[in-house]
Design a protein around this motif. Sequence first.
Motif, PDB file in Angstrom:
ATOM      1  N   PHE A 154       0.811  -0.909   0.193  1.00 54.71           N
ATOM      2  CA  PHE A 154      -0.629  -0.004   0.065  1.00 54.71           C
ATOM      3  C   PHE A 154       1.075   1.004   0.127  1.00 54.71           C
ATOM      4  CE2 PHE A 154      -3.587  -2.769   1.812  1.00 54.71           C
ATOM      5  CZ  PHE A 154      -4.544  -2.780   0.579  1.00 54.71           C
ATOM      6  N   SER A 159      -5.521   7.175  -2.400  1.00 57.84           N
ATOM      7  CA  SER A 159      -4.964   5.948  -2.023  1.00 57.84           C
ATOM      8  C   SER A 159      -5.379   5.131  -1.136  1.00 57.84           C
ATOM      9  CB  SER A 159      -3.661   6.229  -1.610  1.00 57.84           C
ATOM     10  OG  SER A 159      -2.724   6.810  -2.494  1.00 57.84           O
ATOM     11  N   THR A 193      -8.371   3.956  -2.083  1.00 54.14           N
ATOM     12  CA  THR A 193      -8.271   1.618  -3.025  1.00 54.14           C
ATOM     13  C   THR A 193      -8.169   1.606  -1.152  1.00 54.14           C
ATOM     14  OG1 THR A 193      -7.383   2.859  -4.659  1.00 54.14           O
ATOM     15  CG2 THR A 193      -6.409   0.459  -4.037  1.00 54.14           C
ATOM     16  N   VAL A 239      -9.656  -2.518  -0.947  1.00 50.15           N
ATOM     17  CA  VAL A 239      -9.138  -3.223  -0.763  1.00 50.15           C
ATOM     18  C   VAL A 239      -9.467  -4.438   0.712  1.00 50.15           C
ATOM     19  CG1 VAL A 239      -7.295  -4.574  -0.628  1.00 50.15           C
ATOM     20  CG2 VAL A 239      -7.594  -3.165  -1.772  1.00 50.15           C
ATOM     21  N   ALA A 244     -10.542  -2.970  -4.254  1.00 50.69           N
ATOM     22  CA  ALA A 244      -9.549  -2.283  -5.270  1.00 50.69           C
ATOM     23  C   ALA A 244     -10.431  -1.704  -6.658  1.00 50.69           C
ATOM     24  CB  ALA A 244      -8.820  -2.796  -5.474  1.00 50.69           C
ATOM     25  N   VAL A 256     -10.996   1.858  -7.508  1.00 50.88           N
ATOM     26  CA  VAL A 256     -11.483   2.768  -7.864  1.00 50.88           C
ATOM     27  C   VAL A 256     -12.135   4.132  -9.001  1.00 50.88           C
ATOM     28  CG1 VAL A 256      -9.472   3.628  -9.988  1.00 50.88           C
ATOM     29  CG2 VAL A 256      -8.950   2.070  -7.624  1.00 50.88           C
ATOM     30  N   ILE A 314      -3.152   2.450 -11.676  1.00 51.76           N
ATOM     31  CA  ILE A 314      -2.956   1.582 -10.064  1.00 51.76           C
ATOM     32  C   ILE A 314      -2.760   0.351 -10.356  1.00 51.76           C
ATOM     33  CG2 ILE A 314      -5.774   0.770 -10.102  1.00 51.76           C
ATOM     34  CD1 ILE A 314      -5.549   2.694  -7.132  1.00 51.76           C
ATOM     35  N   GLY A 371      -0.221  -2.507  -7.950  1.00 53.36           N
ATOM     36  CA  GLY A 371      -1.171  -3.490  -7.327  1.00 53.36           C
ATOM     37  C   GLY A 371      -0.805  -4.382  -7.627  1.00 53.36           C
TER      38      GLY A 371
END
Length: 326
Positions: free
Chosen positions: A32, A57, A60, A64, A105, A109, A127, A131
């Motif tokens: 991350f 950030s 995401t 996640v 994720a 996004v 990303i 990722g």
Amino acid sequence: MFGPFVHDIDPIIAEVGGVCLWWYGLGYSLGFLHLHLFLRSRRFQLRLTAREVYTLSLSTLVGVLIGARLIEVVFDEWPFYRAHPELIPAYWLGGLASHGVLLGAAVAVIAFAWLSRKPLLVLVDAIVIPGAFLMGMGRLGNFIDGQIVGSLTDAPWGVLFPYADGFRHPVVLYDGLKNLLLVPYLLRVRKTDPTPGAVAARFVFWYAFLRIFIDLFRDYPTHRLALGTGQTLNIVMAALGVVLLIRSRLRRQGRLRSGSAALFGVELPPEKAPLLLQKVVLVVLLAFCLTLPSNWTQNVPERYGDRHPGLEHSWLYPDIDTAADP
């Protein structure tokens, strides 16, 4: 020469105030952090303000954690959590499902792009690169934790895991290497194919398609449609990747709108307030990730109490007889 490896790695880095810090969780913290730094280093190219970088950030990261936990609970360990619903929020008793990482994720996004009116394809192209690194680090953590094992093998690189009989394929190392090798491949695609969505399409397809073959060596404890749960999701994801690749080709040929023109030529607004709160939240969430064990780590005291005396007395790690669960 090398021979079979006997896995005797302690997956717990340390204990702080009775809370275990795991190598698996460290992998996600580093992943991350890398994602955030990657976005920050390219924020002018992506036309993102510093505040938007933190928002993306954090979105995401939270996406996640929620998505991966949801898939873990519902698909992988539902019998256990149905019997113990109060433990669903206890991230420190069980880890994350990799397909849920991708789902969470993606949702995060998409939501960020919609709310901030940013071009989605350009953002996902950026990303998926960090990722892939995140997914690779997670697999290295899986191996250190010793929780996900492959099928029996007599190959010289077989591993004797602590909670499985016989030497097994280190299947998570296969998958982790695949994920890490996707990073330079995606960076090359980013340079050679500027079509919006081209990088993300290749990530979705190659991540899932290659994993189908890797997971042939995996010993799945749960199944869907007569296949391992993850294998079923791999096939679905690979099919989605084919659709995305076709759409990317059509965009490159000019037969579909790219939807990315709004990104370029947009002036970045000045920052209006300090980012102290966002920085604090990011640090707190990165530290929280350290408490995550690999998935299927349900009974921490029983498995790790001999190496870490006192776990059986911690309210955070209740000693639950999982064998009795339906």
